[in-house]
Design a protein around this motif. Structure first.
Motif, PDB file in Angstrom:
ATOM      1  N   UNK A  33       0.838  -1.207   0.000  1.00  0.00           N
ATOM      2  CA  UNK A  33       0.000   0.000   0.000  1.00  0.00           C
ATOM      3  C   UNK A  33       0.874   1.259   0.000  1.00  0.00           C
ATOM      4  N   UNK A  34       1.818   1.307   0.903  1.00  0.00           N
ATOM      5  CA  UNK A  34       2.684   2.487   0.993  1.00  0.00           C
ATOM      6  C   UNK A  34       3.522   2.674  -0.272  1.00  0.00           C
ATOM      7  N   UNK A  35       4.097   1.561  -0.753  1.00  0.00           N
ATOM      8  CA  UNK A  35       5.014   1.668  -1.890  1.00  0.00           C
ATOM      9  C   UNK A  35       4.290   2.052  -3.173  1.00  0.00           C
TER      10      UNK A  35
ATOM     11  N   UNK B 216      -3.405  -2.056  -6.581  1.00  0.00           N
ATOM     12  CA  UNK B 216      -3.350  -2.890  -7.787  1.00  0.00           C
ATOM     13  C   UNK B 216      -4.656  -3.667  -7.912  1.00  0.00           C
ATOM     14  N   UNK B 217      -4.914  -4.213  -9.085  1.00  0.00           N
ATOM     15  CA  UNK B 217      -6.109  -5.055  -9.233  1.00  0.00           C
ATOM     16  C   UNK B 217      -5.915  -6.420  -8.579  1.00  0.00           C
ATOM     17  N   UNK B 218      -4.680  -6.958  -8.684  1.00  0.00           N
ATOM     18  CA  UNK B 218      -4.418  -8.306  -8.175  1.00  0.00           C
ATOM     19  C   UNK B 218      -3.108  -8.371  -7.399  1.00  0.00           C
ATOM     20  N   UNK B 219      -3.116  -9.157  -6.338  1.00  0.00           N
ATOM     21  CA  UNK B 219      -1.881  -9.541  -5.664  1.00  0.00           C
ATOM     22  C   UNK B 219      -1.825 -11.072  -5.722  1.00  0.00           C
TER      23      UNK B 219
ATOM     24  N   UNK C 261      -6.024  -6.152 -20.050  1.00  0.00           N
ATOM     25  CA  UNK C 261      -4.898  -5.343 -20.510  1.00  0.00           C
ATOM     26  C   UNK C 261      -4.714  -4.056 -19.716  1.00  0.00           C
ATOM     27  N   UNK C 262      -5.783  -3.558 -19.117  1.00  0.00           N
ATOM     28  CA  UNK C 262      -5.651  -2.283 -18.392  1.00  0.00           C
ATOM     29  C   UNK C 262      -5.474  -2.504 -16.887  1.00  0.00           C
ATOM     30  N   UNK C 263      -5.116  -3.724 -16.498  1.00  0.00           N
ATOM     31  CA  UNK C 263      -5.025  -4.022 -15.068  1.00  0.00           C
ATOM     32  C   UNK C 263      -3.578  -4.103 -14.564  1.00  0.00           C
ATOM     33  N   UNK C 264      -3.470  -3.990 -13.238  1.00  0.00           N
ATOM     34  CA  UNK C 264      -2.173  -3.938 -12.564  1.00  0.00           C
ATOM     35  C   UNK C 264      -2.027  -5.125 -11.616  1.00  0.00           C
TER      36      UNK C 264
END
Lengths: 403, 403
Positions: A217-219, A225-228, A361-364
Motif C-alpha cells: 500500500x505504501x510503496x 493494484x487489481x491483483x496480488x 490489458x488495463x489491469x495492474x
C-alpha cells in the motif's frame, strides 16, 4: 487496550484469549486468527531507523514492540517491470521482493511477530516443524533472542538443506514418520512442554505477513493494484496479506481491497483443486510432485480458510506446471531478480491468467517473490545457460568480432 | 553544479573529466576517485518509498538519479549484539548486514551507482571481470536496465558458482589466462568497445560504497563508533566506506571519523603484509589460499591506495586464519546472521584485536557483513553441526526426557 483483543476460530468463530498459547480451535481444529484491527495508522518515521513492527505498531496492539528482537525484517523493495508488463500486455507489473529479508524469505516477518509474542507470554523456548525457509528463519531468530530453539525436520531431508539450518545451532531433530502429522504433533508437544511453536500458519505468523500488504500500500502510494498473487502452501502468508489489506481498508487507509490470487504448482494444488470443484473443504493431494518444493504441501493446515477467503475476496486460485515455473524463473531473472522456483509461480500464474483473459490489458498486478533463488540452486539444472570460452590473448578480438 | 566535479588520481593527483569513461590514471596507473563532496545533506524521506541514491543524492551530484534502475539496494539493517559484545568484553558491537541487498551482497550499491553513470554517459553495454558477488550483481543490474552485459570469469570457475551468474542471462565468457591481468585487460577492452566495466574498485563502485558509511551514521544516530572493520579484497569497498565518513565529516554531519580497519585472511593478506612491513607499495601474494574466497585477491588493484588511506585514517590492518574465520562464522550465526566466510573476517579481527588490547573495553565496533552465507555453502563442511534423530511416536517423550 490491545490486551482485550481476542483470537477467534476461522472455522466456527469460537473466541480465545490472546495471552495464552493456542494456535487452533479446540472445537473444530481450524486455525485461529487475531481479530481484525479496526483503528490504526502508520507511525511515520525514517525506515532506516525504524523496525517493521514499530512502524505498524497500531496493527499489533497486543504486542510489546520493545521486546522485539529484530534482525531487520521487512521493508523489502517493490520493483516495477515495464519490460514484462509489456510482454504480458498488462498495465503495470510489480514484484515485491521478499528475498531481501534476514534469512532471505518472507518467513522472517511472521517469525519476528511470533518471537515477540512468545517472549511476552514468558516463553523461553520456541520451535517449528519445517524443512525449508521457516526452519531457517525460526533458528535464526531463536539464536538472536537467545531462546532454546527446537527444529523438527523430516527424516529424508537432504543434507544441503539441513546445514543452513544447523549453522544457527538449534536443537535440530530429524523425525521419522508422516510429515503432515508432525505439524499437529509439534503443536501438541509445544503445549505440553512450554515450547512456543511458530508453525506455518499460527496466528502470529499470519499477523507478521500483514506487513507485506501494508508495505505494498505504501510503496504504491495507496493506489491499489487489481491483483496480488501469492504462492500458497500452508496458507499462512496469503491469509496474512489479505488480512493486512482488509485492516488498512477498515481503518480508512485504502479505498478498496485488491483481489488476492492463490497460486499453486499443478503438482501439488489442493486449494486450486477444491476451488474449481466448488468443494467446501480441501482434500489431501496424493504423491505431490513439483520443483517448487517450498509450496509442496499436500494438505495445507489453513487450506479451508484460504478457500473461504478467496471466495469472499472474489479472487481465484490458479495452478501452473513445472515447465511454466522454470520459464517464469528465467523471465524474473531477466528483470534482475533471482527467486526460488516457488517465487516464480505468481509470474507464471499472471501470464496464464492474462492468456485466459481473466486479467485484462488495463489491469495492474503485484507478484510476491517469497524467497531467494540461492535457497534451491538445484533448480538451475533445469535452465539452458549459455557460456562461451576464450583465451586472454584473444579476448579483445573475440569481443570486437562477436559483439 | 555537479558536472564540474572531477576524477583525480589517488596516486599522483592528476585530474580527469567525470563525463568520460576512465577508471585508472594514464600517468601512474593508480585508481581514480571522484573528488570529495564538500556540501550536502540527507534528503529526508520514508525509506520505504525512497531509493538509496535518492536519499543521498547530494553526495552524487554528478548522477541523474532519475535514470537509476534500482533493485532496492542499500538501507540494510544494523544489528546490535549484546551477547557478543559481552563475550568480547567491549562496549558495543554492531553488524551492518549487507546480505540483505538484491543479490545478497554489498556489491549492489556500487553496481547501482556504476549503472547510473554508464547510462548517463550513453553506454548501452556494461561488464565486469569477477568470479563471485560482483559478477552476480552486475549481471542482475544489467538485466534490470536492459543493457548488454559482459561477464568475464576465469576458466577454472566451479559450475556451482557459474550458474547463479548465468541465470541473469549475460554474455558469460570463461577466460583462460592470468586472472590478475584480466582485470586490466577488461578495462582496456571496455574503452575500445564502448563497454562500461564496473570492476571491483572503479570510481563509481567506490562512490556506491560510501552509502554504507552514511547509513551507519544515521543508524547510530550520528554517534560514531570507534572502529569500522571491513573485509578487504580489491579495496573498493573499504575506500568507499572511508570516503563516506570523510564526506559526512566535511559536510558537518558528524564530529569525528571512526578508525577504519582493513581485515584480511592470513592466507591472502597483501595489504596487511605491506602495512606491517611499513612498505609503501603492496607486493603480490604467491599461492593465495583461504576459505574466504570472496577476499582472495593476491594483488588488489586499490591496494596501494588502501595502504595510504589506513595510515592517514590512523586505522590498522589485521589478518586472521581460516580457523578463526570459521569460528567467527559460527559466532555470527548464533546472533542470527549467516554470512559467507569473508563476512566473518571482521568479527574474527575484532576478537583478535581485543585480545591484543588494540581495541579497548570501553570501545564500540561495527563489523561489515559483506554477503550471504548461501553464496558459499561448501564452508558448512567445516562446521560441527549437531543433528538428533527420533520417531514421530516417540517424539513427545524424547523432548520431555531430554530437554
Amino acid at each position: 487496550m490491545g490486551r482485550d483483543i481476542k483470537f477467534y476460530c476461522t472455522g466456527c468463530g469460537k473466541s480465545y484469549r490472546i495471552d495464552l498459547l493456542r494456535h487452533r480451535c479446540g472445537a473444530c481444529n481450524e486455525p485461529l486468527e487475531v481479530e481484525e484491527i479496526k483503528q490504526g495508522k502508520i507511525r511515520e518515521g525514517s525506515a532506516i531507523n525504524q523496525s517493521m513492527l514499530e512502524r505498524y505498531a497500531d496493527f499489533f496492539p497486543f504486542l510489546d514492540i520493545e521486546q522485539n528482537n529484530s534482525l531487520g525484517e521487512g521493508f523489502t523493495p517493490i520493483v516495477e517491470s515495464k519490460k514484462l508488463a509489456k510482454d504480458l500486455c498488462i498495465q503495470k507489473l510489480y514484484f515485491k521482493n521478499e528475498s531481501q529479508n534476514p534469512t532471505w524469505s518472507f518467513k522472517d516477518r511472521g517469525t519476528a511477530a511470533g518471537v515477540a509474542h512468545a517472549l511476552q507470554l514468558g516463553y523461553k523456548r520456541i520451535g517449528t516443524a519445517s524443512t525449508g525457509n521457516m526452519a531457517t528463519s525460526v533458528a535464526a531468530y531463536g539464536a538472536k533472542a537467545n531462546l532454546e530453539t527446537f527444529i523438527f525436520v523430516s527424516k529424508g531431508i537432504a543434507v544441503e538443506k539441513l546445514k543452513p539450518i544447523a549453522i544457527y545451532h538449534p536443537h535440530l531433530i530429524k523425525v521419522e514418520g508422516d510429515y503432515g502429522n508432525l505439524y499437529f504433533e509439534s503443536l501438541r508437544i509445544g503445549e505440553e512442554n512450554e515450547i512456543y511453536f511458530i508453525n506455518s500458519d499460527v496466528p502470529l505468523r499470519v499477523e507478521g505477513s500483514k506487513t507485506v500488504a501494508f508495505e505494498i500500500c505504501e510503496q504504491l502510494n495507496f493506489r491499489m493494484p487489481d491483483y496480488v498473487i501469492v504462492p500458497t502452501s500452508a496458507g499462512g502468508n496469503i491469509r496474512g496479506i489479505e488480512k493486512g489489506f482488509r485492516e488498512f481498508f477498515t481503518c480508512g487507509l485504502i479505498d478498496e481491497i485488491p483481489k488476492i490470487l492463490c497460486a499453486q504448482a499443478s503438482g501439488c494444488s489442493p486449494i486450486f483443486n477444491a476451488y474449481h470443484k466448488r468443494a467446501e473443504k480441501i482434500s489431501r493431494v496424493e504423491n505431490p510432485n513439483t520443483i517448487a518444493h517450498a509450496i509442496e504441501n499436500p494438505y495445507p493446515p489453513s487450506g479451508n480458510r484460504v478457500l473461504k477467503m478467496i471466495r469472499e475476496n472474489k479472487g481465484t486460485a490458479v495452478a501452473v506446471s513445472d515447465e511454466e515455473i522454470i520459464k517464469a524463473q528465467a523471465m524474473l531473472a531477466e528483470e534482475g531478480i533471482f527467486g526460488q522456483p516457488a517465487s516464480a509461480v505468481p509470474l507464471a500464474a499472471a501470464k496464464k491468467l492474462r492468456e485466459e483473459n481473466y486479467i485484462k490489458a488495463d489491469e495492474t498486478v503485484v507478484c510476491v517473490v517469497t524467497g531467494s533463488g540461492l535457497k534451491y540452486t538445484a533448480a538451475l539444472e533445469r535452465h539452458q545457460l549459455d557460456v562461451k570460452e576464450c583465451n586472454l590473448e584473444e579476448l579483445s578480438s573475440f569481443i570486437k568480432d562477436r559483439f
